[in-house]
Enzyme design. Structure first.
Site, PDB file in Angstrom:
ATOM      1  N   ASN A 170     -20.020 -15.874 -25.811  1.00 38.35           N
ATOM      2  CA  ASN A 170     -21.231 -16.612 -25.445  1.00 38.35           C
ATOM      3  C   ASN A 170     -21.048 -18.124 -25.446  1.00 38.35           C
ATOM      4  OD1 ASN A 170     -20.980 -16.515 -28.255  1.00 38.35           O
ATOM      5  ND2 ASN A 170     -23.181 -16.571 -28.598  1.00 38.35           N
ATOM      6  N   LYS A 226      -7.482 -14.726 -30.465  1.00 33.33           N
ATOM      7  CA  LYS A 226      -7.896 -13.674 -29.533  1.00 33.33           C
ATOM      8  C   LYS A 226      -9.290 -13.994 -29.029  1.00 33.33           C
ATOM      9  CE  LYS A 226     -10.286 -10.087 -29.573  1.00 33.33           C
ATOM     10  NZ  LYS A 226     -10.799 -10.061 -28.170  1.00 33.33           N
ATOM     11  N   GLU A 246     -18.852 -15.379 -39.102  1.00 33.66           N
ATOM     12  CA  GLU A 246     -20.107 -15.914 -38.563  1.00 33.66           C
ATOM     13  C   GLU A 246     -20.679 -14.808 -37.699  1.00 33.66           C
ATOM     14  OE1 GLU A 246     -22.721 -16.996 -36.185  1.00 33.66           O
ATOM     15  OE2 GLU A 246     -21.220 -18.241 -35.157  1.00 33.66           O
ATOM     16  N   CYS A 305     -26.318 -16.665 -31.480  1.00 34.00           N
ATOM     17  CA  CYS A 305     -26.645 -16.092 -32.793  1.00 34.00           C
ATOM     18  C   CYS A 305     -27.777 -16.852 -33.477  1.00 34.00           C
ATOM     19  CB  CYS A 305     -25.412 -16.071 -33.683  1.00 34.00           C
ATOM     20  SG  CYS A 305     -24.575 -17.658 -33.815  1.00 34.00           S
ATOM     21  N   GLU A 345     -31.481  -7.703 -33.064  1.00 33.30           N
ATOM     22  CA  GLU A 345     -31.099  -8.879 -32.286  1.00 33.30           C
ATOM     23  C   GLU A 345     -31.068  -8.505 -30.804  1.00 33.30           C
ATOM     24  OE1 GLU A 345     -27.868 -12.475 -32.860  1.00 33.30           O
ATOM     25  OE2 GLU A 345     -27.197 -10.427 -33.213  1.00 33.30           O
TER      26      GLU A 345
END
Length: 479
Positions: free
Chosen positions: A148, A171, A246, A280, A381
């Site tokens: 994102n 990665k 995170e 997030c 979410e």
């Protein structure tokens, strides 16, 4: 196809497998890439391990110059990088430019942090002893970044790791590897010693397993879903491997009746519809005090009607597509679930297919009202442009309601009361609190989640500390 960067060289995967990358705005094939496997990951880790003594023993000034060069090169290639972000993620080009600038600023900041890694001399209770505390780089870092915010998340993870003296294997997400490739082209030009930075575009499971099991990797840093974060944390525990996570969020956005409603609406547009709600820290639950629900909703609709939804490459686009069909279907399913359980669609609520949007994954920005806690939008979410508005009466109850979540990343509230500003901020169980502020993040500020939103801290000096290990040296000077 040589798009894996290992030990200073561009290589193809040992397996010969490939990965196709598509533009979510029109489903256009952008590129077919070499897709790495466990053998490639091991090579990258070995390269980083061999390079660690070289990089960690370079002077802070030498490391600083290379990181500053990275910052300069990002700025020089701003338009190319921004357009790549837009093609991969679908986000508006204006947002992509801002992301690119933030990536440059991050590397600039961390180029200076290399010079601020200090130790400490402690006083001793024994006159013949001297106590010295030093902070040293932890070692090889396995970094996993999300789709994102593909470019700046590389900067936020690799910037502090490299400043601390660590070497890295990155990665990136399979949906957005092209930005990572361009970033590593910049790394190559900046002059990193071979093996310091390594890029693996490969299967998440294989890369994750190798990061977990390979003893040469001393730290894993990950941004992504809570589910994957738990898997990495469990695996890392077997070697007591350092880890920073995170993870997901479900941010409450509280509008008290004494708030500046225009300010609150502007902030919601930023944190709910920025990046199409695919962040997030995006607002998820919009709590509006009963007396101002109608006026707040009307102002929000008025603003959304003026925002163009379309291909992010078009300069006037304000909201782009979702990242893929799966993401679109999830958002639409959350809307349908809410409707089935009694919510009303005040605005939007459907997939957009006209005007050349047929091949992309576009959802019209959506406002739901009469939302209750049984609906998915109230506790899961959504990761999309859906604003569920939940009215509340009493200030006394809203804090408990807002805190009633397994997540604890970001929270927002709006009020003109100084007293309320302090009291509510202190009671909310979240790592980041925006008071009359829809974007409470700066490069040098801590970014930390509470509860299932993660462990560890990103941002500024706080992030560098995550890549350091503390050592005590005692010296007996009796003789």
């Amino acid at each position: 196809m040589k798009n894996l960067f290992i030990n200073g060289k561009w290589l193809s995967s040992e397996s010969g497998e490939t990965l196709k990358v598509y533009n979510p705005a029109n489903n256009e094939l952008l590129k077919e890439l070499s897709f790495g496997n466990e053998t490639d990951v091991k090579k990258a880790i070995d390269a980083a391990y061999q390079a660690f003594p070289v990089w960690s023993n370079m002077s802070p000034n030498e490391r600083s110059k290379i990181l500053r060069k990275v910052s300069d090169l990002i700025t020089e290639n701003l338009e190319d990088l921004a357009l790549t972000i837009t093609k991969e993620t679908g986000k508006p080009i204006s947002e992509a430019r801002n992301e690119t600038l933030r990536a440059s600023e991050n590397f600039l900041w961390y180029s200076e942090e290399t010079k601020r890694i200090n130790g400490e001399v402690l006083s001793s209770n024994i006159p013949t002893k001297r106590l010295i505390v030093v902070n040293q780089p932890i070692g090889v870092v396995g970094a996993i970044t999300p789709w994102n915010i593909p470019l700046n998340m590389i900067a936020r993870k690799l910037g502090p790791a490299l400043a601390a003296g660590c070497t890295v294997v990155l990665k990136p997400a399979e949906s957005t590897p092209l930005d990572a490739i361009k970033m590593f082209e910049i790394f190559e030009k900046a002059g990193f010693p071979k093996g310091v930075v390594n890029l693996i575009i490969g299967k998440p499971e294989k890369v994750g397993e190798e990061f977990i099991n390979n003893r040469k990797v001393r730290k894993i840093t990950f941004t992504g879903s809570t589910r994957v974060g738990k898997y990495l944390m469990e695996g890392a525990s077997k070697q007591v491997k350092n880890i920073s996570l995170e993870l997901g969020g479900h941010a409450p956005f509280i509008v008290f009746e004494d708030a500046d409603l225009d300010q609150a609406v502007d902030s919601l547009l930023l944190t709910k519809f920025g990046n199409n709600g695919q962040m997030c820290i995006s607002a998820n639950r919009i709590y509006v005090q009963e007396a101002v629900v109608e006026s707040f909703s009307a102002k929000l609709i008025e603003r959304l009607e003026k925002m163009k939804v379309g291909n992010g490459a078009e300069e006037d686009t304000k909201i782009g597509p979702l990242i893929n069909e799966s993401a679109l279907n999830k958002v639409l399913s959350h809307i349908e679930d809410a409707k089935d359980k009694g919510a009303k669609v005040l605005y939007g609520g459907e997939r957009l297919v006209g005007g050349g949007l047929e091949e992309g994954f576009f959802c019209k920005p959506t406002i739901l009202v009469e939302v209750n806690s049984k609906m998915k939008v109230a506790h899961e979410e959504t990761f999309g442009p859906v604003a569920p508005i939940i009215s509340f009466k009493n200030e006394e109850d809203i804090i408990d309601i807002a805190n009633n979540s397994d997540y604890g990343l970001a929270a927002y509230f709006f009020t003109k009361s100084t007293k309320k500003s302090f009291e509510v901020a202190e009671k909310l169980q979240y790592g980041i609190i925006g008071v009359n502020d829809g974007w409470p993040i700066q490069i040098h500020t801590p970014f930390a989640g509470h509860k299932e939103s993660g462990i560890g801290v990103e941002g500024g000096t706080f992030a560098v500390k995550e890549f350091l290990t503390t050592k005590l040296i005692t010296m007996n000077i009796e003789n």
